[in-house]
Structures are given as C-alpha cells and as structure tokens.
Design an enzyme around this catalytic site. Sequence first.
Site, PDB file in Angstrom:
ATOM      1  N   TRP B 138       0.856  -1.181   0.000  1.00 46.58           N
ATOM      2  CA  TRP B 138       0.000   0.000   0.000  1.00 46.58           C
ATOM      3  C   TRP B 138       0.895   1.235   0.000  1.00 46.58           C
ATOM      4  CZ3 TRP B 138      -2.090   2.532   4.923  1.00 46.58           C
ATOM      5  CH2 TRP B 138      -3.081   3.483   4.623  1.00 46.58           C
ATOM      6  N   ASP B 219      -0.683  -5.925   9.379  1.00 43.65           N
ATOM      7  CA  ASP B 219      -1.670  -4.933   8.975  1.00 43.65           C
ATOM      8  C   ASP B 219      -2.905  -5.732   8.554  1.00 43.65           C
ATOM      9  OD1 ASP B 219      -1.754  -2.138   6.573  1.00 43.65           O
ATOM     10  OD2 ASP B 219      -3.243  -2.924   7.979  1.00 43.65           O
ATOM     11  N   LYS B 255     -13.228  -1.143   5.918  1.00 41.85           N
ATOM     12  CA  LYS B 255     -13.861  -1.937   4.873  1.00 41.85           C
ATOM     13  C   LYS B 255     -14.850  -2.952   5.430  1.00 41.85           C
ATOM     14  CE  LYS B 255      -9.939  -0.448   2.890  1.00 41.85           C
ATOM     15  NZ  LYS B 255      -8.953   0.332   3.678  1.00 41.85           N
TER      16      LYS B 255
END
Lengths: 427, 409
Positions: B138, B219, B255
């Site tokens: 990311w 993560d 999300k």
Amino acid sequence: MAIRTAITRRITSSSSSSILFNSRSMSSWWGNVQPAPKDPILGVTEAFLADPSPDKVNVGVGAYRDDNGKPVVLDCVREAERRVAGNLNMEYLPMGGSNKMVEETLKLAYGEDSDLIKDKRIAAIQALSGTGACRIFADFQKRFSPDSQIYIPAPTWSNHHNIWRDANVPQRTFHYYHPESKGLDFASLMDDVKNAPNGSFFLLHACAHNPTGVDPTVEQWKEISYQFKVKGHFAFFDMAYQGFASGDPERDAKSIRIFLEDGHLIGCSQSYAKNMGLYGQRVGCLSLVCEDEKQAVAVKSQLQQLARPMYSNPPVHGALIVSTILGDPDLKQLWLKEVKGMADRIIGMRTSLRENIEKLGSPLSWEHITNQIGMFCYSGMTPEQVDRLTKEFHIYMTRNGRISMAGVTSGNVEYLAKAIHEVTKAA
Amino acid sequence: MSDHSTSVFAQIARASEDPILGVTVAYNKDSDPSKLNLGVGAYRTEEGKPLVLNVVRQAEQKLVNDPARVKEYLPIVGLADFNKCSAKLIFGADSPAIQENRVATVQCLSGTGSLRVGGEFLAKHYYEKTVYIPSPTWGNHPKIFTLAGLSVKTYRYYDPATRGLDFQGLLEDLGNAPMGAIVLLHACAHNPTGVDPTLDQWDQIRKLMRSKGLLPFFDSAYQGFASGSLDADAQSVRMFVADGGECFAAQSYAKNMGLYAERVGALSIVCKTADVASRVESQLKLVIRPMYSNPPLHGASIVATILKDSNLYNEWTVELKAMADRIISMRKQLLEALQARGTPGDWTHIIKQIGMFTFTGLNAEQVAFMRREYHIYMTSDGRISMAGLSSKTVSHLADAMHAAVTGVA
C-alpha cells in the site's frame, strides 16, 4: 547493545534446532519499557473516578458540566445528530476533511466577511480537535522551517510541550503569568518578544488562556501585534475556547482580528471540543494565512501530506454535526445562545466561589477568580495545598492549582470554598 | 522594520496528489457517463453505490436514541469495550494471550493511525529501527513508517512472471534481515496484489522470523472481507500468537464494517507477560497524547455496539460474507469476459488473487490509455478495486483491458 547481545546469545544457543525454534524461550522485546507517568491532566479524572467518597468534586479536566455536575450535550448538537443519523454514507472524507465544515469554521475565526476567505488566501484542513491541529502545524513547522523553534507561554497547557517535542521542534518559553498579581506579566512578555531573534515562532492563546485564565487586554494585544510586526515574528494562535470566554465568539476572536488588521500572516488552531461540547468527536481546524490563493493551495497540499501518514483523512461524524449547525441559521442561533449560557454559568460560578471564600474571612485576595476568564481559574495554590485538597477533601484538580470552573456547581461551591479556605488560611 | 507580509512559507512547492486518493479526485472531475472508478478501495454495491451496512444503521439508531449518551472525551487508549472486542476479533475469543492479559490494545484512527502509533512506539522503545515492507505494498506504508521515525527497506513479495508470490525471494530477503528487524505483514488480502501466502507458507515464514527474532507487525485491513470468514482471514495472525511470541497487529474497520470515514481501528501489541503489556500500554498513551489526545468516539461506539450484541454480530457476518461473495463473483465475471474476448495472456490470476484488489499486470501506459479512452480510473500500478465493478460494468472494463493489452505496449 546489551539487549541485542543477550537475545543473540539465546538464539544461537538453540540454533541447532532453529527450524523448530520455540519462541517461548525468548524474553520480551519490551522488558526494558518503563511505566509511563500518568498524564497530569487526564490522570486527574482517572483518580477521581477511582475515589469512592460521596463528597468528591472533579475540577480537573476542562470539560463543561451543568449545574448538576453532569456532562452536557447541546440541544443544537442533538438536533444536528438526529438530522445526520442514517442519512449519509460513510465514504472517506478528503485528506483535508469536510470542506463545508472548514468554510464555516474559518468564518468563526476570521470573520463572516473576511477578505482573506473571499480571496482564498487561507490554507485550512479539518483536524483532530485542537491537539491534532497543533500537531500538524508543529510537523509542518519542522518540515518547512526546520531551523525554527517555538516560543511557548509560561505556563501553558501541558500537552503543548509534548506536541512540539514529538514534532522535534525545539521549544523555549516566554514570560506570561505573573504569580504575584495572578495576572499578566506584560512587561516581561514584551521584553521576551523584543529579545527573541527576528522571525521567531510564537504560540499564543487567542482567549481564555489555559491554565491561567489570564488574557491580555485589547490594548495589550495591539502592542504585542505591533512588536511582532517590528520583529517579523510568526504568530500561531491556539483558540480552544471561542465563545466560551466572554460568551460572544466575535469578542473572543478579537486578538486574532487585531493581528489580521495589522497584516500578520497567522496560523490558527480551532477546536469544537468545548464550545460545541464535541469533546470525544475530535473536531477542529488548522489554518494558515498565505500571501495569495496559489500559495494557499500549495500549503494546503503540504498539510495534507502530513495528515495522510498520520490518519489518512479525518473522522466525519463530528464534522457533519458542526457543518449542520453552522450551516443552518436557526441551529446556529441556538448554538450561540447555548454557548452564552455555558459561559454565563461559569462567570456566575466565579462570582459565587470568590464570594464564598471571602465570606469565610480569608486573609488572601481572591479577586483573580473573577478577573480571570474562561474555563479555568489559576488559584495560586501550591502543589502541596492541592494534595491536601485531594487527600482531605476529595477535591481533584491539577497540581498547578488550576481549577476547572466548569466543574463548580451551586451544589458544591460552598464545600469547595471551605476546602480552599482551609488549606490556604495559614499561607 | 521586517516585512511581516512575506509569508514564512513562501518557498513551499505544491505537493503532488496522493497516488491513490488522487485517482478519485480525477474521477470526480470527469463528466463522461461511462466513467468507472476502480481506484480507491471502497466497497460498492451491484448498483455502484456506497454501502452502509444494516447493522451499522441499527447501531447508529440505538446510539442516537439513547438520551443518556454523552460526548465526553474517551480515555487516551479509547473505548474499553471496543478495545476488548477488537482484540477478541483478531486473536480469537479463546486466545491464551488475551486470557493471560498479555495484549495491550489501543483504539486508533483506522489502519493508518494504528500503524503510525505502532511505528512511533517502535521508534521510541525498540532497538531495531528498520521495518521491512513487502514489494509492492500500500502506497501509504512507507510514509507512515518514515514519519514515525523508522527507516524502511523492502522484501521481495510479488512475482510479475507468475502474478503470484515470490516465496523464495521472500524467504531469502527476510533471512538476510538483521536480527530483530521489524517486518510488516499483510494479514490477508494483500494490498495491492491480492496475493496471499498459503497457510503452509505462513508457517514457514513464521518459523524463519522466530529463528531470527524478527518482529511481526501485521496490517489487518480486510478481516472477513477476503474469504468471507472472519476466522479464516485471521489465521496468519493467530498462528504467530499461538507460538507464544510477541507481535503487533493493526486493525481497520473501514472496509469490513464500511466505516471508512469514521476512522475506526485498533493497535494491539501481544507481549510476553501481563506486566509488560501494562507498561507498554502506558507508553502508547505518551505517543497518542501529543498526536490527537484521545480517539474519536462515534465509530468505535458503533463497532462496540455491534460486536457486543450477538444478533447484530451474526447479522454482520452475513452482510460481510455477502460483500466478499460479490467481489469473488466479479472476479469470475471479469475473467470470463476477458476469455470470451480472447484477450491475449493468462488472466487466471484474477480469480487466484483474493480480497478487494486485483493486480492486473497492466503497465502505466496501458492504465493511462484506459483512463483517456475509456474513462476507467485505477492507480498507475495496474491495481483495480474489484469492489468498484458490477455485472453491468464488467464488459466495459473487459473491452478497455482488451484494447489496452492489444493496442498499447
């Protein structure tokens, strides 16, 4: 590196079965981590909550309480929440936050008809309340004025020191509070302003100085502004109490307006924690006045670059409440009324506390209680006297003698006065 | 007299657009009706609309209708119930680490905030200041850790030839890392590639890391979103906790609960002992206080309301699975559409990859071509958000990819 050697020894001693290495035999990486000291302000409430005494009083953290000692959710906020609940999606805000909320917020600080706003000369982002706004500014200062330091008033909100320290900006203090008069040490303040190198960065409390409640007068602000012009200093205003000090947001922004009239390109941190009671929502704004629109666009883009690796984009809920209230004339009027109500109650409690102590025949002067302004009273009590208040009377405040007037009620003011008199009468 | 009207920041140049969030900015400016936003990883329904989960709306109503609710500051570490529930969610309710009070959990601002707070803690208290991040990762990861005060190195991860995992490269690079180095691991649904190690590969990674004392920093931004199962998507993390070692885990509810803008997340540090965990928590407060004092209330309250209520929790798992299933279905449809067009190349990676994103393998020129000619927006590394696709738009995307692959080098 003793730790590394110790760990290496442990690992190599079992390396013969390294594939089946059992990490249970390793010690913690964090064995040397010291327990951190409690936050001097937020730790007070923790201690208060743990106290079983029915007489306990919390005049520690600066959160408003009504006359029953209860936290308050403003009516305008409840109404705004009703309107926004369930209506909007949860899509990410832009990195700079809610544009609508920022626009309304700038009007509060800079004035409804501010030319700076019209000319788009203000770089502004939604921030995580006042703390977040100060931190992003401190990081910005470090990045773009790497050789600068920050001059911080003595005393100030304790977290200011933490913020600029974690941003790696060296800090110095300037004279502010005058303990003898429990007022402003204006002469020394001006000396410090004059003696600082040209172009120094200063942190100023726009109104209702925390923790002292001591603000410069309008005339004094004008002199400070003039001297800042002479020296080319940068003024960063922390405005956490607009509306809360006098009850009138326009009046509370006077210091900022004076600097703007004098042409200073200021920075400003604004918070809705107190004046809209949105403490836990973390809503605020960081703004920097620039020479022109192009520069404001550049500066805003750089502020966003600091926000992105910290939290990506700010939380939406509080911003929606703010923009709903400020964007609706009726709700805004209601808010102004409620802010004035809170400020008036505090002013009333100042009068009441002072009268009650004086009634008890205190040998000391307590006029500073009503001279000071905003949420806090810098009582002048010593840490030892504060400790006595806590131990003997279950009264909780920060050890610098700062009393949160918002925690004072008609129900506890007499008790508080009695306790303060008790610990100070022999002084 | 100094000229006070010259800004102290006059020399500042305008920063370039964030590569990910900038895609949406560009998309919004486009007026073409066929435009498609496959940039930022935010879920869309079959109708192309953002989705607020039913359980979230219910939780919100509960909160709004409760007159006793106030807006006081949360503690620095955040909402206690939220922290407890979050730790259980990622580590498992029966996790011995939780039962032994060895986990320090603090509420943070979504995944970004959790990573940043963890990074700053490491920079202050850990002896190794290098964090290894997968290549690619990311776009915000390197900036987060750099600003936290760590230095960043990469380890091989994605193999463009197979469009899968470069497992040998990964093992080699981690094997060459200095003792104690920090290693960032995507718990599941690797962003941007969608390529995850198998459970067996995870176990090998774990053993290697433990043998070198490498510190795992997970993560977890897609738990439940990848496979549709919350437990399955946490297997990698739980494997590391099960061996008794220490690790960090950053969680995001952006999300999997659709709470993007509320910035809800948690950082958990699994420690050897309860005493260490308590001291660690106290030091985490010192990182948070000068950053934003205490975390925002609203989103965490919604999450806690849902996680604590077994009906809401169960409903949530159903809605979560539906989102994951729709994405899996889009993968199938896109592959079929490309195969139907005879687009050259092997596109099976589209269904092998997992989670919100597909690393298409398209290059920057092809991406730019698709933006210009087909008004399709994605990041220039060829990453598409499957969540932004629908049955109606799949053919438009397939047409664009076909044209790009056959027409643009």
